[in-house]
Scaffold this active site. Structure first.
Site: not given
Ligand code: GLN
Ligand code: ZN
Length: 766
Positions: A19, A439, A605, A647, A649, A671, A700
């Site tokens: 909520e 992706s 990953d 990978h 990040c 990254e 990003h």
């Protein structure tokens, strides 16, 4: 009659059915008026307090509730609004508060980072721009609210000054102490006003005490708490630690406060050992964290009562408080909402509300003796036993495989150098191969189709066809862009852990098991409750299909064992590392299935290795060793010519560079774009001699990078890395990006690779 009390350290904000999240997001979207929104929020807040009171909790936390984050609450209470947001003085509006957290068109949000070793992110306070002032006594406000509206004499929760400054940025190390001192007068005011209002207890959180801290820091604690206590001598301060043991036990328990909160769950047994060895000051209260605030398993009340009895031998009952090991912020709200979970599992679960029941029961057991709990003890033991004896936890094949591991080395057949030769031969890639992290944009349409399929409105076949069409489209796009190593795009996955969890044995997904990750963003970690076992191929179909469409290599994409582990709630009846190895063994089968089906590059990953680091430096080695082993277990059985990628990040590599090397991946992509300089620096000091791709642009933001920027980034990296080992890729997956910007950015990236190749060629000719 003993006076043992029950307490809580913090309650989840999000509500049984999220909520809180919904209210926030409606307000942000401009769909509700501010006063309506504030009313909704107040209702939720008060309801949470009432619930805790109904459960019989004596010390109910107030002020732990937040509209976004408790660290931001603290910063804003001290007027620390970064200059780029409009604000001069006086009360800070909730609009400004949200701006700091979320950013505006003109001003970027404050950064966020992980709260210790949890998956909760806090907003990093920016010091140095303004002098701190006490804009509002926030704990007092919520203390009064609970008293006036519910007649609850709450326990205000305050983030302590030393942890607060440690978590902030914008100062140099040698300014630390002076900065802390600046906050002391503000804290003394808060405490004095609370005392004058009649508050009896206050919980000051200093979780920094559970990390590795210096002697000087301990001395600072002494000065600071001396002053705080003197300012409000009637108020009983509980100095609260959590998430691990405290290192300087004797000094810490002697600090001039009235109570010490210790974690007896995540301390590796060290707190109880210290307690027995050094005792506990007779003039203090011990707030004993005996119910796990970080995991979701039902407590064996018998065992917990035993722990409390051990503690009781050192600390008499009238000085004991029974509580969770940490705030319950890190667990979902209630098991009751889970209607679809098998009884065997459900009976062994305990979320926040159930944990509070356990606290109340243990308190009763301590007060009235074990006999008073006989029935509850029986029920708890039985529930755990039923799950332990169920088929879920007794997969013989998996257990035998784990037992065999102690003699299993998990090494590739050949050294990297030899594999490199085999792989060059197999792939014939150009210098600076270009690729992506896995992706591609998950558009509205992709999500819509998946939802339809899940609801049964789309047949399996129709859904698979849809996914195949997406794969085909993106293979063509990648060919056209001119990338060297392609991916299938991960369109079939919502989430990189969930996707695998749903296909492996041993995982359960909940309906409402949400926990706050940052702001209104919640995550629903899977429960790893049984032996993890491979059922059938998980990624072969999509990957093989993608490979069938192109001559270029397509990388298979898997999520690594440690990431799956760290992003789940993990069973606690066996070691976490055994669970990691179970996952690794299942992934090994998938790796082999991919290889057998002609997929010769496989990426596993591991973005979550870093965040799972223990808080204590002394414990990191064991963790990293286990993480490396699990990764290698999953990846090392392949042929020399099969190329293993990984990978990660994040960019603070110094701490774990040795572990990264030890993974022995053929290629790692990491990254860097947001802190390129720093990372390059890390590689000046630590050489890395296997394939490596430093993210050359930041995914990003939707911004398409400029060619010169990328070329500059690449050239800088090439100053410290061997050109023959260097890969060119974005810094993370492109799932959250739009299609157009993705394609454009990748084109620029491929162009920058070509440019760099040309330049290098010219240089060698000359
Ligand atoms: N392969 C994943 C993707 O591209 C990696 C995600 C991650 O690093 N968190 O989305
Ligand atoms: Zn990533």
């Amino acid at each position: 009659m003993s006076k043992v009390k029950s307490s809580n350290l913090g309650y989840p904000r999000i509500g049984e059915k999220r909520e809180w999240k919904k209210a926030l997001e409606q307000f942000w979207a401009g769909n509700v008026e501010k006063d309506v929104f504030l009313k909704q929020i107040e209702e939720i807040r008060l309801q949470h307090l009432e619930k805790q009171a109904d459960k019989g909790i004596d010390l109910i936390p107030v002020g732990d509730f937040s509209l976004y984050d408790h660290v931001l609450d603290t910063a804003v209470m001290f007027g620390l609004v970064p200059r780029r947001f409009e604000y001069t003085e006086g009360p800070i509006s909730i609009e400004t508060y949200f701006d700091i957290a979320r950013g505006t068109k003109e001003a970027v949000a404050s950064t966020m980072t992980k709260w210790f070793n949890t998956n909760y992110h806090y907003i990093v306070p920016e010091l140095g721009e303004r002098e701190p002032v006490l804009v509002e006594n926030r704990p007092l406000h919520f203390y009064k609210e609970a008293k006036e509206k519910l007649n609850i004499n709450g326990k205000p929760v305050i983030l302590g000054p030393i942890t607060f400054v440690k978590l902030s940025k914008g100062y140099k190390e040698d300014e630390f102490k002076a900065l802390v001192e600046k906050f002391i007068p503000l804290y003394t005011t808060i405490l004095r006003e609370l005392q004058n209002e009649g508050a009896e207890w206050v919980q000051i959180d200093e979780p920094i005490l559970s990390t590795t801290i210096s002697k000087e820091d301990v001395a600072l604690f002494n000065d600071v708490y001396e002053t705080l206590h003197a300012a409000a001598p009637e108020l009983k301060i509980i100095l609260q630690t959590y998430f691990d043991s405290v290192d300087h036990y004797e000094e810490i328990v002697s600090l001039p406060v009235q109570g010490i909160g210790l974690d007896f769950i995540h301390d590796g047994g060290e707190n109880i050992a210290s307690l027995k060895k050094h005792g506990f000051p007779a003039d203090k209260v011990l707030a004993a964290g005996v119910i796990d605030g970080r995991n979701i398993w039902r407590a064996n009340l018998d065992e917990h009562l035993l722990t409390l009895n051990e503690i009781e031998e050192v600390v008499s009952k009238d000085r004991l408080i029974v509580q969770p090991s940490s705030s319950l912020l890190h667990v979902p709200v209630t098991v009751e909402s889970e209607e679809e979970i098998d009884q065997v599992l459900k009976g062994a679960l305990s979320f926040a509300d159930e944990k509070l029941n356990e606290i109340a029961l243990l308190t009763k057991g301590l007060k009235e003796g074990k006999e008073s709990l006989q029935e509850d003890i029986k029920v708890s033991i039985e529930a755990i036993k039923v799950l332990n004896q169920s088929t879920f936890r007794n997969n013989k094949a998996v257990q035998e495989a784990i037992q065999q591991l102690h003699t299993y080395k998990a090494e590739r057949q050949s050294t990297f150098k030899d594999r490199q030769i085999a792989q060059e031969e197999a792939f014939k890639l150009p210098l600076f191969p270009t690729t992506t992290i896995g992706s591609f944009p998950q558009t509205q349409e992709v999500r819509k189709q998946r939802l339809k399929w899940r609801k049964g409105e789309l047949t399996n076949e129709a859904y698979e066809n849809y996914i195949q069409a997406e794969i085909k489209k993106w293979i063509e796009i990648q060919e056209e862009i001119g990338l060297d190593v392609l991916v299938h795009g991960e369109f079939e996955r919502t989430d990189m852990v969930e996707y695998f969890g749903e296909k492996l044995d041993g995982f359960q997904f909940t309906k409402f098991g949400w926990v706050q990750s940052y702001g209104s963003r919640c995550v629903k970690p899977p429960l790893i409750y049984g032996d993890v076992a491979y059922q059938q191929a998980m990624t072969v179909q999509e990957t093989v299909y993608a490979q069938s469409l192109t001559e270029k290599p397509v990388k298979g994409m898997l999520t690594g064992p440690i990431t799956i582990l760290n992003w789940s709630f993990v069973r606690n009846d066996i070691s976490r590392y055994d669970v990691a190895n179970q996952i690794a063994l299942a992934l090994q089968k998938e790796v082999e299935a991919l290889e057998k089906n002609g997929i010769r590059m496989i990426q596993v990953d591991e973005p979550a290795i870093r965040e799972g680091l223990p808080l204590k430096e002394a414990k990191t080695e064991e963790y990293l060793k286990a993480a490396v082993y699990a990764f290698k277990l999953a990846t090392s059985s392949v042929q020399d010519s099969t190329q293993i990628h990984t990978h990660m990040c994040y960019s603070e590599f110094e701490k774990i560079i040795d572990a990264i090397k030890a993974l022995d991946a053929d290629v790692i992509s990491i990254e860097t774009s947001r802190s390129h300089g720093e990372l390059i620096h890390a590689f000046e000091e630590n050489t890395y001699n296997q394939g490596i791709g430093l993210g050359v642009y930041d995914i990003h933001s939707p911004r398409v990078p400029k060619l010169e920027e990328l070329t500059r980034n690449i050239n800088r990296a090439l100053q410290v890395l061997d050109p023959k080992l260097f890969w060119i890729n974005p810094d993370c997956g492109l799932k959250t990006r739009g299609i157009t910007e993705t394609v454009e950015a990748l084109k620029v990236m491929v162009e920058s690779a070509e440019k760099t190749r040309e330049t290098l060629l010219k240089e060698t000719v000359r």
